[in-house]
Scaffold this motif. Structure first.
Motif, mmCIF file in Angstrom:
data_model
loop_
_atom_site.group_PDB
_atom_site.id
_atom_site.type_symbol
_atom_site.label_atom_id
_atom_site.label_comp_id
_atom_site.label_asym_id
_atom_site.label_seq_id
_atom_site.Cartn_x
_atom_site.Cartn_y
_atom_site.Cartn_z
ATOM 1 N N THR A 42 0.846 -1.173 0.000
ATOM 2 C CA THR A 42 0.000 0.000 0.000
ATOM 3 C C THR A 42 0.887 1.230 0.000
ATOM 4 N N LEU A 43 0.338 2.352 -0.428
ATOM 5 C CA LEU A 43 1.098 3.594 -0.473
ATOM 6 C C LEU A 43 1.130 4.254 0.897
ATOM 7 N N THR A 44 2.316 4.706 1.297
ATOM 8 C CA THR A 44 2.418 5.529 2.488
ATOM 9 C C THR A 44 1.978 6.947 2.129
ATOM 10 N N ILE A 45 1.800 7.791 3.141
ATOM 11 C CA ILE A 45 1.395 9.178 2.880
ATOM 12 C C ILE A 45 2.438 9.888 2.030
ATOM 13 N N LYS A 46 3.719 9.662 2.326
ATOM 14 C CA LYS A 46 4.771 10.328 1.552
ATOM 15 C C LYS A 46 4.801 9.830 0.117
ATOM 16 N N GLU A 47 4.521 8.547 -0.088
ATOM 17 C CA GLU A 47 4.451 8.027 -1.447
ATOM 18 C C GLU A 47 3.259 8.620 -2.191
ATOM 19 N N LYS A 48 2.161 8.870 -1.472
ATOM 20 C CA LYS A 48 1.022 9.547 -2.092
ATOM 21 C C LYS A 48 1.396 10.966 -2.507
ATOM 22 N N LYS A 92 13.617 10.481 1.312
ATOM 23 C CA LYS A 92 14.655 9.576 0.827
ATOM 24 C C LYS A 92 14.867 8.434 1.809
ATOM 25 N N GLY A 93 15.262 7.282 1.275
ATOM 26 C CA GLY A 93 15.631 6.145 2.101
ATOM 27 C C GLY A 93 14.533 5.722 3.064
ATOM 28 N N SER A 94 14.942 5.425 4.277
ATOM 29 C CA SER A 94 13.990 4.949 5.284
ATOM 30 C C SER A 94 12.995 6.031 5.694
#
Length: 244
Positions: A4-10, A37-39
């Protein structure tokens, strides 16, 4: 397993769809690029960051960003589309949803936004053929591509709990066609377009027949003749509406 997409990926998906460069986004919001970026990409943004983003980009829907519900973009950000949708009030209810679908599709095309079709889960046999037809406006809705997912051909919103707990009713799967039967990953979830309709199961090779099993122990299992399978698609990702 699909993700699923995280908020930052959204947020990154919003930037891609809107044609906003990351450097411009970081400059406008004052947010450090290291936060994406990264984690750090999987960490939840703080309230201050969300306020900066939603204030800088009022067209971005806070409800979609936080819960996955509704559209990515607010109708208010696009007066032409909102006016067209409102004009549907005077039209026949039988044609209203088709007109809304057409307006949304026309909007995405006019903005040169890459989209993929959403196939109805309860569609009839051969429904996945829609996804191979570039001119399918009258047959299905189209939605902006989620660029953080691997390449995919269509989405489909599943129904029922036969694939729970991994996949829940209402999850929207991003799917890619398997063009060569040798590339089917037996024992992993797939969408099968059969002569009896679309099914979402775990297929197991069985010669002239395919055993289709559920993840939920209480879900049904059944055999499908290979000759009755019209299309097969793998799952590359999925989105889920968070429960309030």
């Amino acid at each position: 397993m699909a993700k699923t997409l995280t908020i930052k990926e959204k947020i990154l998906a919003f930037l891609e769809v809107s044609g906003i460069k990351k450097v411009d986004f970081f400059e406008r919001t004052g947010i450090q690029s290291s936060n994406f970026k990264g984690s750090n990409l999987t960490s939840a943004p703080g309230s201050d960051m969300l306020v900066k983003i939603l204030t800088s980009y009022p067209e971005l829907s806070a409800e979609w960003l936080m819960t996955g519900k509704g559209d990515m973009l607010k109708n208010e950000a696009h007066p032409r589309r909102k006016t067209q949708v409102n004009n549907l009030i005077s039209e026949s209810k039988d044609n209203e949803q088709d007109r809304v679908t057409q307006i949304n599709n026309d909007f995405y095309y006019s903005q040169d936004i890459a989209t993929r079709p959403r196939i109805p889960f309860a569609a009839a046999a051969g429904a996945l053929s829609i996804a191979t037809n570039a001119a399918c406006d009258a047959d299905c809705e189209r939605f902006p591509v989620i660029t953080t997912f691997p390449a995919y051909d269509f989405t489909i919103k599943i129904e029922g709990d036969s694939m729970a707990p991994d996949y829940l009713s209402g999850d929207e799967l991003a799917c890619r066609f398997v063009d060569n039967p040798t590339n089917i990953k037996w024992g992993e979830p797939h969408i099968l377009d059969t002569r009896d309709g679309v099914v979402f199961k775990i297929p197991y090779f069985g010669g002239d027949q395919i055993m289709c099993r559920s993840i939920n122990p209480d879900g049904p299992s059944f055999l499908v003749d290979r000759a009755d399978v019209l299309h097969v698609a793998s799952i590359v990702g999925f989105t889920r509406q968070l429960q309030s």
